[in-house]
Design an enzyme around this catalytic site. Structure first.
Site, PDB file in Angstrom:
ATOM      1  N   ASP A   1       4.858   6.833  62.205  1.00  0.00           N
ATOM      2  CA  ASP A   1       4.088   7.613  63.172  1.00  0.00           C
ATOM      3  C   ASP A   1       2.663   7.803  62.667  1.00  0.00           C
ATOM      4  OD1 ASP A   1       5.272   8.457  65.520  1.00  0.00           O
ATOM      5  OD2 ASP A   1       6.320  10.134  64.578  1.00  0.00           O
TER       6      ASP A   1
ATOM      7  N   LYS B   1       3.673   3.988  65.450  1.00  0.00           N
ATOM      8  CA  LYS B   1       3.924   4.620  66.753  1.00  0.00           C
ATOM      9  C   LYS B   1       2.800   5.599  67.018  1.00  0.00           C
ATOM     10  CE  LYS B   1       7.454   7.704  67.439  1.00  0.00           C
ATOM     11  NZ  LYS B   1       6.721   8.952  67.765  1.00  0.00           N
TER      12      LYS B   1
ATOM     13  N   GLU C   1      10.570  10.568  75.532  1.00  0.00           N
ATOM     14  CA  GLU C   1      11.154  11.797  74.972  1.00  0.00           C
ATOM     15  C   GLU C   1      11.308  12.871  76.056  1.00  0.00           C
ATOM     16  OE1 GLU C   1       9.515  13.189  71.275  1.00  0.00           O
ATOM     17  OE2 GLU C   1      10.674  15.048  71.349  1.00  0.00           O
TER      18      GLU C   1
END
Ligand code: KIV
Length: 264
Positions: free
Chosen positions: A85, A114, A183
């Protein structure tokens, strides 16, 4: 650093034909264990902030912390695809230099990065892809900008916000991301997004129609108390840890540890 032996290519793992499993990981020992599983992708998530560092906000984790943990995970699982991330401080702060940061993650052993959706993310994604960096998108409940989403809430509940999510996903695909994390999105909207894309979606709290699923390691192992509806705990590690530590304590207090066999 390169100890990569039999690492699959991203194209081999990421295909719309296969279901994809992804799990977060933050340290060397767990990475060594995950290296011996069938899991497809390891994500060094910025949830590191919450589950390892005890911070309440993922925005607080530093680039250096994320890099250290990425290096440890990559070392423990050299044959797995590792995605890291880009933390808030590496892309959303005014002074941040996302391309430089992304390159550091690749040097630390990650195969790609990400990036969570935010107003300025498209320019960054474009730049990273242009520089041959594999990028995974992330839309829906994006913790780095949770304050703009009205808190930790399911996203895409009305038609307008659902259309907005579909648009974000299509824009990310056009910019060249190789997959997108969805998400906390209503499952029917996640299906619409998934059906509208050629690249795979990886869901967390986004239902069964996503092409893959991801969970936070300590949530699925039952170590971190997360009572979100979408978490399934596959093990009760917290109970096992307490049991083991109490056995250790008791053995010391009874004088049965260490034994002669455990002594020099
Ligand atoms: O940081 C993280 O753990 C994540 C997952 C929730 C996808 O981004």
């Amino acid at each position: 650093m390169s100890m990569k032996k039999n690492k699959p290519k991203i194209e081999q793992v990421i295909s719309r034909e296969k279901r994809i499993s992804m799990v977060t990981c933050y340290d060397y020992s767990f990475a060594c264990a995950l290296a011996q599983t069938n899991v497809d992708i390891i994500l060094v998530g910025d949830s590191l902030a919450n589950v390892s560092l005890g911070l309440s906000d993922t925005k607080e984790v530093t680039i250096e912390e994320m890099l250290n943990h990425t290096q440890a995970v990559s070392k423990g699982a050299p044959d797995k695809l590792v995605i890291a991330d880009i933390p808030y401080l590496g892309c959303q702060k005014k002074s941040s230099k996302p391309l430089e940061v992304a390159k550091k993650f690749i040097q630390a052993g990650a195969d790609g990065v990400k990036i969570e959706w935010f107003r300025g993310c498209k320019k960054i994604v474009k730049d990273l892809v242009k520089n041959n960096i594999w990028v995974m998108g992330h839309i829906g409940l994006t913790p780095q900008t949770v304050h703009l989403l009205g808190g930790y809430k399911v996203q895409g509940k009305d038609r307008e916000s659902a259309n907005n999510l579909i648009k974000q996903a299509e824009q990310l695909q056009d910019l060249g991301v190789f997959s997108i994390v969805l998400e906390c999105i209503k499952k029917d909207i996640a299906k619409e997004i998934t059906d509208s894309l050629d690249i795979p979606t990886i869901g967390i709290g986004a239902g069964k129609y996503c092409k893959g699923q991801v969970l936070v390691l300590y949530d699925l192992l039952g170590l971190y108390p997360n009572n979100m509806k979408f978490v399934r705990t596959f093990f009760d590690l917290s109970r096992q840890v307490k049991k083991a530590i109490n056995s250790f304590d008791q053995a010391i207090k009874k004088g049965t540890f260490p034994s002669d066999q455990e002594s020099f």
